[in-house]
Design an enzyme around this catalytic site. Structure first.
Site: not given
Ligand code: GLN
Length: 314
Positions: A73, A200, A250
């Site tokens: 991301k 994605y 997060y």
């Molecule tokens: N591909 C994972 C998802 O969408 C990525 C999430 C992550 O790395 N926090 O759940």
């Protein structure tokens, strides 16, 4: 700050970090929605540091490819901002910590389809949608970008998309599809929800080693200047770092800032990318996760490394 006179060489420090932080017994969890990652041994641990002077130091399993997941991301954001019309992108996604889990649906509905930031899943789906306006195969473009930044090494495989893992995640993507449909319903997704989620999960399924990841993220430590010139402007590099600091982990962003004091971005593959502006880019990887989806051993190792070296933005 660590200096040549008062500290051991970085290579020795990293060896010691591996000795201390490689898990000796199983603790933590694995992502439930990505069956492909469930067979990873708990004791994998790698760390790499790429410096602005062009050196790369590494230790442990730093040459084993891992699934970069949400670390992607950071790169899609940088690419989307440089793909044109950053103001349009920032009208579709905010820059505030969410305080909720990375795949939460609740906030998105309450806040009328405008994701809190580009590093939670809903925000990343908007960024991918924006990027697909310029590159229909956005995941392929992210892979090309990462391969360029890592630099060609003859005889080495380099970053690649694990298409089997991507398909296995796609068949378990009800929650990401729900987020995408919410975004679509609120008019914040241009392309079909299914196409955006498919792109994605492929970008999340890119496999890289710690050494490759540290090199790829180096542009953020050197004012936006990557392996072949500017990737983003100096101010954009500063801003991406700021969003990493406030939103990269997060709902554990505050705790990570407290313990590590560096802009970071995690992925549920167990990797963490951390930036020391003007100094270096660090990548650590260990697959078992805490309750927020961040690498348990990786976070502890970065806290230790930052304390030992004085590397911090504070
Ligand atoms: N591909 C994972 C998802 O969408 C990525 C999430 C992550 O790395 N926090 O759940």
């Amino acid at each position: 700050m660590m200096t040549a006179l008062d500290s051991p060489p970085l290579g020795l420090v990293l060896d010691d970090i591996v000795r201390r932080h490689r898990p000796r017994s199983e603790a933590g969890s694995l992502p439930a929605n990505i069956p492909h990652l469930s067979s990873l041994p708990f004791d994998r641990f790698g760390i790499a540091v790429a410096t602005v002077s062009g050196d790369v130091f590494s230790a442990g399993d730093a040459d084993l490819p891992f699934s970069i997941q949400s670390i992607s991301k950071v790169f899609t954001l940088a690419m989307a901002l440089s793909a044109g019309d950053p103001a349009a992108l920032w009208s579709r996604v905010l820059r505030e910590p969410s305080g909720t889990s990375f795949n939460s649906l609740v906030q998105l509905e309450v806040e009328h389809g405008i994701p809190r930031n580009p590093f939670i899943n809903s925000g990343a789906l908007v960024v991918t949608d924006h990027l697909m306006g310029r590159y229909p195969d956005a995941a392929g473009e992210v892979l090309r970008f990462l391969t360029d930044q890592v630099g060609h090494q003859s005889g080495r495989k380099g970053p690649f998309i694990d298409e089997v893992a991507a398909r296995s995640e796609l068949s378990n993507s009800s929650r990401n599809l729900a987020l995408a449909h919410f975004l679509k319903d609120f008019g914040n997704l241009r392309r079909p929800a299914e196409a955006v989620v498919a792109n994605y999960v492929r970008q999340c399924s890119i496999m890289m080693t710690c050494v490759e990841m540290a090199k790829a993220g180096l542009f953020l430590a050197q004012g936006g200047r990557g392996a072949f010139g500017a990737v983003v402007s100096r101010s954009e590099a500063k801003r991406i770092g700021s969003v990493m600091l406030t939103c990269g982990m997060y709902d554990a962003a505050g705790e990570f800032a407290y313990r590590v004091g560096l802009p970071g971005k995690s992925g549920v593959g167990g990797g963490i990318l951390a930036i020391v502006p003007g100094e270096c880019c660090i990548c650590v990887w260990s697959p078992r996760l805490d309750s927020k989806g961040n690498s348990l051993a990786g976070t502890a190792a970065l806290a230790d490394l930052s304390d030992r070296t004085g590397w911090s933005v504070f």
